[in-house]
Design a protein around this motif. Structure first.
Motif, PDB file in Angstrom:
ATOM      1  N   VAL A   8       0.868  -1.164   0.000  1.00 18.75           N
ATOM      2  CA  VAL A   8       0.000   0.000   0.000  1.00 18.75           C
ATOM      3  C   VAL A   8       0.911   1.222   0.000  1.00 18.75           C
ATOM      4  CG1 VAL A   8      -1.874   1.184   1.196  1.00 18.75           C
ATOM      5  CG2 VAL A   8      -1.762  -1.305   1.232  1.00 18.75           C
ATOM      6  N   ILE A   9       0.972   1.863  -1.161  1.00 24.55           N
ATOM      7  CA  ILE A   9       1.909   2.972  -1.355  1.00 24.55           C
ATOM      8  C   ILE A   9       1.129   4.224  -1.708  1.00 24.55           C
ATOM      9  CG2 ILE A   9       3.886   3.784  -2.701  1.00 24.55           C
ATOM     10  CD1 ILE A   9       4.422   0.752  -3.314  1.00 24.55           C
ATOM     11  N   PRO A  10       1.186   5.249  -0.860  1.00 21.45           N
ATOM     12  CA  PRO A  10       0.464   6.491  -1.188  1.00 21.45           C
ATOM     13  C   PRO A  10       1.125   7.217  -2.358  1.00 21.45           C
ATOM     14  CG  PRO A  10       1.722   6.753   0.831  1.00 21.45           C
ATOM     15  CD  PRO A  10       1.877   5.323   0.422  1.00 21.45           C
ATOM     16  N   ARG A  37      -5.127  15.331  -0.748  1.00 24.75           N
ATOM     17  CA  ARG A  37      -4.346  15.962  -1.810  1.00 24.75           C
ATOM     18  C   ARG A  37      -3.201  15.036  -2.172  1.00 24.75           C
ATOM     19  NH1 ARG A  37      -1.041  20.962  -0.457  1.00 24.75           N
ATOM     20  NH2 ARG A  37       0.144  20.197  -2.217  1.00 24.75           N
ATOM     21  N   SER A  38      -2.772  15.095  -3.437  1.00 24.32           N
ATOM     22  CA  SER A  38      -1.621  14.292  -3.838  1.00 24.32           C
ATOM     23  C   SER A  38      -1.226  14.620  -5.266  1.00 24.32           C
ATOM     24  CB  SER A  38      -1.934  12.793  -3.753  1.00 24.32           C
ATOM     25  OG  SER A  38      -2.733  12.366  -4.837  1.00 24.32           O
ATOM     26  N   ALA A  39      -0.118  14.010  -5.671  1.00 18.93           N
ATOM     27  CA  ALA A  39       0.237  13.966  -7.089  1.00 18.93           C
ATOM     28  C   ALA A  39      -0.715  12.988  -7.761  1.00 18.93           C
ATOM     29  CB  ALA A  39       1.683  13.483  -7.246  1.00 18.93           C
ATOM     30  N   GLY A  40      -0.778  13.051  -9.076  1.00 20.79           N
ATOM     31  CA  GLY A  40      -1.610  12.107  -9.806  1.00 20.79           C
ATOM     32  C   GLY A  40      -1.183  10.684  -9.502  1.00 20.79           C
ATOM     33  N   PRO A  41      -2.082   9.857  -8.978  1.00 20.84           N
ATOM     34  CA  PRO A  41      -1.712   8.494  -8.606  1.00 20.84           C
ATOM     35  C   PRO A  41      -1.227   7.670  -9.798  1.00 20.84           C
ATOM     36  CG  PRO A  41      -3.786   9.102  -7.583  1.00 20.84           C
ATOM     37  CD  PRO A  41      -3.455  10.182  -8.576  1.00 20.84           C
ATOM     38  N   ASN A  74      -0.048   3.130  -6.858  1.00 18.00           N
ATOM     39  CA  ASN A  74      -0.736   3.840  -5.778  1.00 18.00           C
ATOM     40  C   ASN A  74      -2.218   3.494  -5.677  1.00 18.00           C
ATOM     41  OD1 ASN A  74       1.041   6.591  -7.084  1.00 18.00           O
ATOM     42  ND2 ASN A  74       1.651   5.516  -5.244  1.00 18.00           N
ATOM     43  N   LEU A  75      -2.773   2.847  -6.682  1.00 16.32           N
ATOM     44  CA  LEU A  75      -4.218   2.645  -6.731  1.00 16.32           C
ATOM     45  C   LEU A  75      -4.777   1.793  -5.588  1.00 16.32           C
ATOM     46  CD1 LEU A  75      -4.793   2.531 -10.580  1.00 16.32           C
ATOM     47  CD2 LEU A  75      -5.061   4.457  -8.995  1.00 16.32           C
ATOM     48  N   PRO A  76      -4.072   0.767  -5.096  1.00 18.88           N
ATOM     49  CA  PRO A  76      -4.604   0.069  -3.913  1.00 18.88           C
ATOM     50  C   PRO A  76      -4.755   1.010  -2.706  1.00 18.88           C
ATOM     51  CG  PRO A  76      -2.971  -1.300  -4.982  1.00 18.88           C
ATOM     52  CD  PRO A  76      -2.911   0.052  -5.650  1.00 18.88           C
ATOM     53  N   PHE A  77      -3.794   1.900  -2.519  1.00 24.62           N
ATOM     54  CA  PHE A  77      -3.884   2.870  -1.419  1.00 24.62           C
ATOM     55  C   PHE A  77      -5.065   3.821  -1.644  1.00 24.62           C
ATOM     56  CE2 PHE A  77      -3.089   7.047   0.356  1.00 24.62           C
ATOM     57  CZ  PHE A  77      -2.747   6.766   1.665  1.00 24.62           C
ATOM     58  N   VAL A  78      -5.153   4.378  -2.841  1.00 21.90           N
ATOM     59  CA  VAL A  78      -6.208   5.349  -3.156  1.00 21.90           C
ATOM     60  C   VAL A  78      -7.581   4.680  -3.058  1.00 21.90           C
ATOM     61  CG1 VAL A  78      -7.093   6.946  -4.905  1.00 21.90           C
ATOM     62  CG2 VAL A  78      -4.634   6.746  -4.543  1.00 21.90           C
ATOM     63  N   LEU A 105     -13.145   7.249  -2.373  1.00 21.24           N
ATOM     64  CA  LEU A 105     -13.409   8.554  -2.975  1.00 21.24           C
ATOM     65  C   LEU A 105     -14.734   8.583  -3.727  1.00 21.24           C
ATOM     66  CD1 LEU A 105      -9.865   9.279  -4.451  1.00 21.24           C
ATOM     67  CD2 LEU A 105     -10.866  10.251  -2.370  1.00 21.24           C
ATOM     68  N   ASP A 106     -15.344   9.755  -3.720  1.00 18.86           N
ATOM     69  CA  ASP A 106     -16.528  10.026  -4.535  1.00 18.86           C
ATOM     70  C   ASP A 106     -16.169  10.906  -5.720  1.00 18.86           C
ATOM     71  OD1 ASP A 106     -18.580   8.758  -2.791  1.00 18.86           O
ATOM     72  OD2 ASP A 106     -17.857  10.276  -1.365  1.00 18.86           O
ATOM     73  N   THR A 107     -15.151  11.778  -5.528  1.00 24.05           N
ATOM     74  CA  THR A 107     -14.814  12.782  -6.531  1.00 24.05           C
ATOM     75  C   THR A 107     -13.304  12.963  -6.604  1.00 24.05           C
ATOM     76  OG1 THR A 107     -16.879  13.963  -6.038  1.00 24.05           O
ATOM     77  CG2 THR A 107     -15.193  15.203  -7.220  1.00 24.05           C
ATOM     78  N   VAL A 108     -12.804  13.143  -7.822  1.00 25.68           N
ATOM     79  CA  VAL A 108     -11.416  13.549  -8.051  1.00 25.68           C
ATOM     80  C   VAL A 108     -11.456  14.904  -8.731  1.00 25.68           C
ATOM     81  CG1 VAL A 108      -9.318  13.106  -9.388  1.00 25.68           C
ATOM     82  CG2 VAL A 108     -10.449  11.225  -8.199  1.00 25.68           C
ATOM     83  N   ILE A 109     -10.735  15.860  -8.160  1.00 25.54           N
ATOM     84  CA  ILE A 109     -10.587  17.186  -8.766  1.00 25.54           C
ATOM     85  C   ILE A 109      -9.188  17.245  -9.346  1.00 25.54           C
ATOM     86  CG2 ILE A 109     -10.445  19.666  -8.313  1.00 25.54           C
ATOM     87  CD1 ILE A 109     -12.684  19.309  -6.269  1.00 25.54           C
ATOM     88  N   TRP A 110      -9.105  17.331 -10.664  1.00 19.78           N
ATOM     89  CA  TRP A 110      -7.840  17.327 -11.400  1.00 19.78           C
ATOM     90  C   TRP A 110      -7.484  18.759 -11.760  1.00 19.78           C
ATOM     91  CZ3 TRP A 110      -4.020  14.082 -12.110  1.00 19.78           C
ATOM     92  CH2 TRP A 110      -3.101  14.305 -13.144  1.00 19.78           C
ATOM     93  N   MET A 111      -6.271  19.206 -11.357  1.00 19.00           N
ATOM     94  CA  MET A 111      -5.866  20.597 -11.549  1.00 19.00           C
ATOM     95  C   MET A 111      -4.782  20.793 -12.610  1.00 19.00           C
ATOM     96  SD  MET A 111      -7.953  22.207  -9.662  1.00 19.00           S
ATOM     97  CE  MET A 111      -7.301  23.800 -10.133  1.00 19.00           C
TER      98      MET A 111
END
Length: 181
Positions: free
Chosen positions: A10-12, A25-29, A33-37, A42-48
């Motif tokens: 499990v890697i953030p 908050r994080s860098a793009g997984p 990282n997906l098992p951790f995420v 989550l319900d929503t991802v806000i991509w900036m």
């Protein structure tokens, strides 16, 4: 016969942090990282970022029925260009809405663009500028991007909280219940 246990690492994602309960908050997984995420529910991802997320991350978002809100912005300058200001404001509006549930705010590296949105959120929460700036700097990688950091801290400081129309109390995220603009 002994049962075999499968160990999943499990890697953030890079620059991961819990901002508030249900807000991250994080860098793009990346794929690793997906098992951790997944455990964040989550319900929503806000991509900036102006760049697209990785195909694996987008596939994972779709497969899990997660709302994807793209407020991609390029490099941030001081003062903000109108496009950047519009997208940061739209991201903050989305953060405020309780209907968006558990949220991950992310960009390519999880530093400047994500940090700007979180810094402006802290302004909505009436944090001191000292605390807001300290949190921002924690994720920017030291002095390598000194000029960029100075510009973005200026933008956070100049952010007009009145540009956000907070939802009614019942429709607002719990960590914004106390915010008054």
């Amino acid at each position: 016969m002994a049962s075999q246990h499968v160990l999943t690492k499990v890697i953030p994602p890079l620059n991961f942090a819990c901002v508030e309960e249900g807000l991250y908050r994080s860098a793009g997984p990346l794929s690793l990282n997906l098992p951790f995420v997944s455990d964040l529910n989550l319900d929503t991802v806000i991509w900036m970022a102006s760049e697209d997320p990785s195909p694996d991350f987008l596939t994972w978002i779709r497969a899990n029925g997660i709302k994807f809100l793209n407020f991609g912005i390029g490099e941030i300058t001081a003062p903000w260009s109108p496009d950047v200001e519009i997208n940061v404001t739209a991201a903050l509006q989305a953060l405020a809405e309780a209907s968006n549930g558990r949220i991950l705010v992310t960009c390519t590296m999880g530093r400047h663009r994500t940090g700007t949105v979180i810094g402006c959120l802290r302004r909505l929460q009436n944090w001191s500028m000292t605390s807001t700036f300290a949190e921002y700097r924690r994720f920017t990688g030291g002095n390598r991007h000194r000029d960029r950091v100075i510009e973005e801290l200026h933008n956070i400081e100049q952010f007009d909280r009145r540009s956000i129309q907070l939802p009614e109390m019942d429709d607002r995220q719990p960590w914004l219940k106390e915010a008054q603009i």
